[in-house]
Design an enzyme around this catalytic site. Structure first.
Site: not given
Length: 304
Positions: A15, A39, A123, A164-165, A232-233
Site C-alpha cells: 500500500d 494489514n 487496496t 487477503f483483502n 499487489h496494490d
C-alpha cells in the site's frame, strides 16, 4: 487530464508503494486517503498514511476508518508487514493527531463535492466502501469506477480459496460487488505475476531518497518468492495508467461469506448463473516486464 482518485487502504508495505506512486504521478489528483484495519490495526494504518503524506510533503487529507470488519472477526497480516505495517525506515516522529472514525463521512463529502465522477481505489478490505454504500447509497451516482486490489479466480493467499483483502471482510466485498458501480478486479491472478525482480529492487535503492525509503521497507516484506516480491496494490494504479499491460475478462463475481471457502471470489466463467450479465472487469494476465520498467520509472520521478 488528471484522474481524480480516492485511495482507501491499509498501509502496509505494498500500500505504501501505491500511495507513493499516486502522490507523485502528475496524472493522479489524490482527493483523499482513507484507511481501514487490514494489514495492521487501523490506528497504525492511519499513522502510516500520514507518514507518507508528510514524507512527500503533500497536502492530501487522511481519514481514519473502520477498526474491524462488518461481521467477521478481524485477522491482521502483521506476520507479513511487520508490527508497524511499514518497518525498516525511520520516518521521524510518530504522527500524534490521528484522525479516527471519520472515513465514511469524508468519503461521502469528497465524492459528493466532486464536479465529475471520481475513481475509488481500494487496496485494503472494503469495509469503508460497504459502510459508505449502506449509509449513503446516493454516492454511487458520482463514482466513475472502483479499481480494487483483491480477490482471485485462481488460488488465494490467505487460504487456498481466498485472497487477503476479501477474506478480511467478505461481507463488505459482497456489498461492493452487488453495488452496481463499475468494478475492475485487480487480483492475485495478475499481482502474483507482477513480481518486482531482484534487478528492479537493486535499481530502486539507487533512486534518491524515495527509492531508499521504498527499498528499506521492501526488505522487511515477508512475502518474497523466487522471482521477486509482489506489489499487489501498485497494480491498481498501473492499470489506471497503462491498461494495455493487462488482459481482462468480464465476469460476474460472487463472494463466499461463510464456510471453508469464506472470502473466495467466485467467477461465473461459464456465464451459467447470471443470464450472461457481468459485474466486474477481471484482470487475468499482465506484462510483468513492462510493469517492472514502469515501476522503476515511477520511483525515479518521486520527489521527497
Amino acid at each position: 487530464m488528471t484522474t481524480k482518485i480516492i485511495l482507501d487502504s491499509d498501509p502496509g508495505i505494498d500500500d505504501a508503494a501505491a500511495i507513493s506512486v499516486a502522490l507523485n504521478n502528475p496524472e493522479f489528483d489524490v482527493q483523499l486517503i482513507s484507511t481501514v484495519a487490514g494489514n495492521v490495526m487501523v490506528d497504525k494504518t492511519t499513522k502510516n498514511a500520514l507518514k507518507l503524506v508528510r514524507f512527500f510533503n503533500k497536502d492530501v487529507p487522511v481519514a481514519g476508518g473502520a477498526e474491524q470488519p462488518l461481521i467477521k472477526p478481524f485477522e491482521d497480516a502483521a506476520r507479513v508487514h511487520g508490527e508497524s505495517g511499514m518497518p525498516g525506515y525511520d520516518f521521524g516522529p510518530e504522527p500524534t493527531d490521528i484522525p479516527r472514525n471519520n472515513a465514511v463521512e469524508e468519503l461521502y463529502r469528497v465524492i459528493m463535492a466532486a464536479e465529475e465522477p471520481i475513481t475509488l481505489v481500494p487496496t485494503g478490505s472494503y469495509t469503508n466502501i460497504a459502510l459508505l454504500f449502506k449509509q449513503h447509497p446516493e454516492v454511487k451516482a458520482n463514482i466513475k469506477e472502483i479499481v480494487a486490489m483483491g480477490g482471485a479466480i485462481g488460488m488465494g493467499n490467505m487460504t487456498s480459496a481466498a485472497e487477503f483483502n476479501v477474506f478480511t471482510d467478505p461481507h463488505a466485498a459482497e456489498i461492493m460487488y452487488q453495488s452496481g458501480v463499475p468494478i475492475v478486479m485487480v487480483g492475485l491472478d495478475v499481482t502474483m505475476k507482477a513480481l518486482l525482480t531482484q534487478e528492479t529492487l537493486a535499481k530502486i535503492a539507487t533512486l534518491g531518497k524515495s527509492g531508499e525509503m521504498l527499498a528499506a521497507i521492501f526488505r522487511h516484506y515477508y512475502e518474497g518468492h523466487e522471482g521477486g516480491i509482489p506489489m499487489h496494490d501498485v497494480n491498481t494504479l498501473a492499470y489506471l495508467l497503462h491498461p494495455e499491460f493487462y488482459r481482462t475478462e468480464d465476469y460476474w463475481i460472487d463472494v463466499q461469506t461463510d464456510g471453508p471457502a469464506i472470502g473466495e471470489t467466485v467467477s461465473d466463467i461459464r456465464g451459467a448463473y447470471h443470464d450472461g450479465e457481468t459485474n466486474a472487469k477481471v484482470c487475468v494476465d499482465i506484462d510483468a516486464d513492462a510493469f517492472n520498467q514502469w515501476f522503476i520509472d515511477e520511483v525515479a520521478q518521486m520527489k521527497a
